[in-house]
Scaffold this motif. Structure first.
Motif, short mmCIF file in Angstrom:
data_model
loop_
_atom_site.label_atom_id
_atom_site.label_comp_id
_atom_site.label_asym_id
_atom_site.label_seq_id
_atom_site.Cartn_x
_atom_site.Cartn_y
_atom_site.Cartn_z
N MET A 135 0.82 -1.21 0.00
CA MET A 135 0.00 0.00 0.00
C MET A 135 0.86 1.27 0.00
SD MET A 135 -2.90 1.04 2.80
CE MET A 135 -3.60 -0.60 2.75
N TYR A 136 2.00 1.22 0.71
CA TYR A 136 2.82 2.42 0.87
C TYR A 136 4.19 2.31 0.21
CZ TYR A 136 -0.67 3.64 4.37
OH TYR A 136 -1.85 3.92 5.00
N MET A 137 4.43 1.23 -0.55
CA MET A 137 5.75 1.01 -1.11
C MET A 137 6.23 2.19 -1.96
SD MET A 137 8.22 -1.11 -1.04
CE MET A 137 7.51 -2.66 -0.50
N ALA A 138 5.31 2.81 -2.67
CA ALA A 138 5.70 3.91 -3.54
C ALA A 138 6.22 5.12 -2.77
CB ALA A 138 4.52 4.34 -4.41
N PHE A 139 5.90 5.18 -1.47
CA PHE A 139 6.29 6.34 -0.67
C PHE A 139 7.64 6.17 0.00
CE2 PHE A 139 1.70 6.44 -0.94
CZ PHE A 139 1.46 7.76 -1.26
N GLY A 140 8.12 4.95 0.12
CA GLY A 140 9.34 4.82 0.88
C GLY A 140 10.25 3.69 0.46
N GLY A 141 9.70 2.62 -0.06
CA GLY A 141 10.55 1.50 -0.40
C GLY A 141 10.93 0.72 0.84
N ASN A 142 12.20 0.36 0.96
CA ASN A 142 12.65 -0.49 2.05
C ASN A 142 12.94 0.34 3.29
OD1 ASN A 142 13.41 -2.78 3.34
ND2 ASN A 142 15.51 -2.72 2.60
N ILE A 143 12.02 0.35 4.24
CA ILE A 143 12.14 1.18 5.45
C ILE A 143 12.49 0.28 6.62
CG2 ILE A 143 10.90 2.69 7.04
CD1 ILE A 143 9.21 3.60 4.65
N THR A 144 13.59 0.58 7.31
CA THR A 144 14.07 -0.29 8.39
C THR A 144 14.02 0.37 9.76
OG1 THR A 144 16.36 0.42 8.01
CG2 THR A 144 15.60 -1.52 6.81
N THR A 145 13.70 1.65 9.84
CA THR A 145 13.62 2.33 11.13
C THR A 145 12.31 3.08 11.26
OG1 THR A 145 14.67 4.37 10.32
CG2 THR A 145 16.13 2.66 11.22
N VAL A 146 11.85 3.22 12.50
CA VAL A 146 10.63 3.99 12.76
C VAL A 146 10.85 5.45 12.37
CG1 VAL A 146 9.03 4.76 14.55
CG2 VAL A 146 9.92 2.42 14.59
N THR A 147 12.04 5.96 12.61
CA THR A 147 12.35 7.35 12.24
C THR A 147 12.14 7.57 10.75
OG1 THR A 147 14.03 7.38 13.98
CG2 THR A 147 14.07 9.17 12.40
N ARG A 148 12.62 6.62 9.94
CA ARG A 148 12.46 6.73 8.49
C ARG A 148 10.97 6.64 8.12
NH1 ARG A 148 13.69 9.17 3.99
NH2 ARG A 148 13.53 7.86 2.14
N ALA A 149 10.22 5.77 8.81
CA ALA A 149 8.78 5.66 8.55
C ALA A 149 8.10 6.99 8.82
CB ALA A 149 8.17 4.56 9.41
N LEU A 150 8.52 7.67 9.89
CA LEU A 150 7.96 8.98 10.21
C LEU A 150 8.31 10.00 9.14
CD1 LEU A 150 8.65 9.13 14.05
CD2 LEU A 150 6.44 9.50 12.98
N MET A 151 9.53 9.95 8.65
CA MET A 151 9.97 10.91 7.64
C MET A 151 9.20 10.71 6.34
SD MET A 151 14.03 10.65 8.46
CE MET A 151 14.54 11.62 7.05
N VAL A 152 8.90 9.47 6.01
CA VAL A 152 8.24 9.17 4.74
C VAL A 152 6.74 9.34 4.84
CG1 VAL A 152 7.72 7.32 3.11
CG2 VAL A 152 10.06 7.64 3.91
N LEU A 153 6.14 8.79 5.90
CA LEU A 153 4.69 8.80 6.02
C LEU A 153 4.16 10.02 6.75
CD1 LEU A 153 4.14 5.04 7.00
CD2 LEU A 153 4.17 6.08 4.72
N GLY A 154 5.00 10.66 7.57
CA GLY A 154 4.58 11.86 8.29
C GLY A 154 4.20 11.57 9.74
N MET A 155 4.38 12.58 10.60
CA MET A 155 4.07 12.45 12.02
C MET A 155 2.62 12.09 12.25
SD MET A 155 6.63 13.18 14.29
CE MET A 155 6.00 14.17 15.65
N ASP A 156 1.72 12.80 11.59
CA ASP A 156 0.29 12.58 11.83
C ASP A 156 -0.15 11.20 11.38
OD1 ASP A 156 -0.14 15.01 13.02
OD2 ASP A 156 -0.80 16.02 11.19
N ALA A 157 0.32 10.77 10.21
CA ALA A 157 -0.08 9.47 9.68
C ALA A 157 0.36 8.35 10.62
CB ALA A 157 0.50 9.25 8.29
#
Length: 483
Positions: A69-91
């Motif tokens: 569902m979210y692959m296009a936004f970040g690809g291979n994400i290995t840290t929560v910090t990176r998930a926040l940077m890609v998906l956003g704080m609110d999401a």
């Protein structure tokens, strides 16, 4: 007078819920999450700590960030910090709230079919809401899912915590009363009012409280609020239709078509599209379909561990994430990303970054791991040379790995401030942060505990860690050395 009676009743209900012991923990957890969401947008550390404090939750957030569902936004994400940077704080924040709510009721589920049915209906409604919003704005989509879950929290609280009253309500429902009529008759409040009270006590944002209310197309609310209410109410009603026993396929399709006609305009979606999406959910295998579409809320927590990259590659991914950050990014963001990369890359129990303050002190600024909030203020040391391993790492400007922190020779080289805070360490690594020819501006630390299996850091892993420290150094040239 009516309001006073209602307030007394709600306080009594909350007291009975608190007697179970687990409800206060949920309340505190949600408040902490919401407080973290309201932090400075450039400081992810508070929300990262909320996620990392729960291993299962960490895996679910990473699993979502790497899902199709979210692959296009970040690809291979290995840290929560990176998930926040890609998906956003609110999401991510709304995702965490939704996960915590559903997981709480899932783990508290009594062995009653009716309770499990209500929870499954709630989870299915979350599935519908996410399906409706999956191609739009991530933040708005996760917010809509939380609104949908919260609309049914009032009923879940009664089902799970007030069993005698729920039995009375259920009997009235079987006799033809509506949800609100039966709840009002037995408790003096509606399920919606209970849910709103929970949202208030959990300090959920005003938008959530507005979005979880009943939808009325005649209301003069802002468009975004009406959209949230339409998502919330449509998803709830579809879940009810799909789980109502005794309905023929034709009757089910007719009910859903009526709902689609009623909500289609507010959702800016063609009624036929809504019907087909909803019926597609009904055709899926019940459990597998629901579980997959609600972000694997009950997914196996070690799934990410099985699919994870090797440590060297995970650290290298963190180096690339740091390299991708503009050099003038907030220092706190870089520190959070680097510290979590050290933690996640090698499966450490704790990670800390010490930042040089002026010419005289190194003070811990960021840290992840158990009880870190209590320990962090105690972690500091003088920059003046002492014959210990911390100053050895700083003086040599190269990473040091201590394989056996319990060895007598090593114990003699561990400062007292360290031993008093980290007396359960099996092995640890120190990584000075700086540029060639200049005194280090920071020192990174990660450790394994005595309770963990012993292991070593390979030469390639140490090289990757040193690359991480060097990449972190560039953020100190554009920011004050205080965080």
């Amino acid at each position: 007078m009516v309001q006073m009676v209602k307030a007394v009743l709600l306080d009594r209900l909350w007291a009975r819920m608190n007697e179970r012991g687990d409800f206060p923990l949920l309340s505190q957890s949600l408040r902490t999450t919401v407080a973290a969401m309201t932090n400075d947008d450039y400081d992810f550390s508070a929300l990262v700590k909320v996620v990392l404090s729960d291993f299962a939750l960490t895996q679910k957030v990473l699993r979502l960030a790497n899902s199709a569902m979210y692959m296009a936004f970040g690809g291979n994400i290995t840290t929560v910090t990176r998930a926040l940077m890609v998906l956003g704080m609110d999401a991510v924040g709304h995702l965490v709230v939704g996960l915590k709510i559903v997981d709480h009721f899932h783990h508290s589920a009594p062995r009653r079919i009716d309770a499990k049915l209500e929870l499954n209906r709630t989870m299915l409604s979350g599935c519908v809401a996410r399906k409706l919003t999956e191609h739009g704005d991530l933040r708005a989509g996760e917010e809509a899912v939380v609104c949908t879950l919260m609309r049914q929290v009032g009923k879940l609280l009664v089902v799970f915590y007030l069993e005698p009253e729920w039995d009375q309500i259920r009997r009235e429902l079987e006799e033809g009363s509506s949800d609100d009529e039966a709840c009002l008759d037995v408790l003096g409040v509606t399920f919606e009012e209970l849910g709103l009270e929970a949202a208030t006590r959990w300090r959920l944002p005003d938008t959530i409280r507005a979005g979880m209310r009943k939808f009325d197309p005649a209301d003069k609310e802002p468009r975004d609020v009406q959209w949230l209410r339409a998502i919330t109410n449509y998803s709830t009603e579809v879940a009810r239709v799909l789980t109502t026993p005794g309905l023929s396929d034709e009757m089910r399709e007719t009910h859903i078509a009526e709902l689609a006609q009623h909500y289609g305009r507010a959702l800016s979606t063609d009624a036929d599209v809504l019907v087909q999406m909803s019926l597609a959910l009904a055709r899926e295998e019940a459990e597998d379909g629901v579980m997959r579409e609600i972000v694997e809320l009950r997914a196996n927590a070690d799934a990410i561990a099985r699919e994870a990259l090797d440590p060297e590659a995970r650290i290298a991914a963190g180096v690339e994430d740091l390299r991708a950050l503009p050099a003038d990014s907030a220092l706190s963001t870089a520190l959070t990303l680097a510290t979590e990369t050290v933690l996640a890359g090698l499966g450490f129990a704790r990670s800390v970054v010490f930042v040089r303050q002026g010419a005289n002190m190194f003070e811990a600024q960021h840290g992840f791991g158990p009880h870190m909030g209590q320990v962090l203020p105690k972690l500091s040391f003088s920059a003046a040379f002492q014959p210990d391993v911390f100053h050895l790492a700083i003086a040599n400007k190269v990473g040091i790995f201590i394989e056996n922190a319990r060895d007598a020779k090593i114990l003699a080289r561990l400062p007292s401030w360290y031993r008093s805070s980290f007396d359960d360490t099996r092995a640890f690594v120190l990584l000075p942060v700086g540029t060639p020819g200049v005194e280090p501006v920071a020192l990174m630390y990660g450790d394994w505990l005595m309770s963990q299996e012993p292991r070593r850091i390979s030469q390639k892993e140490m090289s990757a860690l040193n690359d991480l420290a060097q990449q972190l150094a560039r953020f100190f040239t554009h920011a004050p050395q205080t965080v």
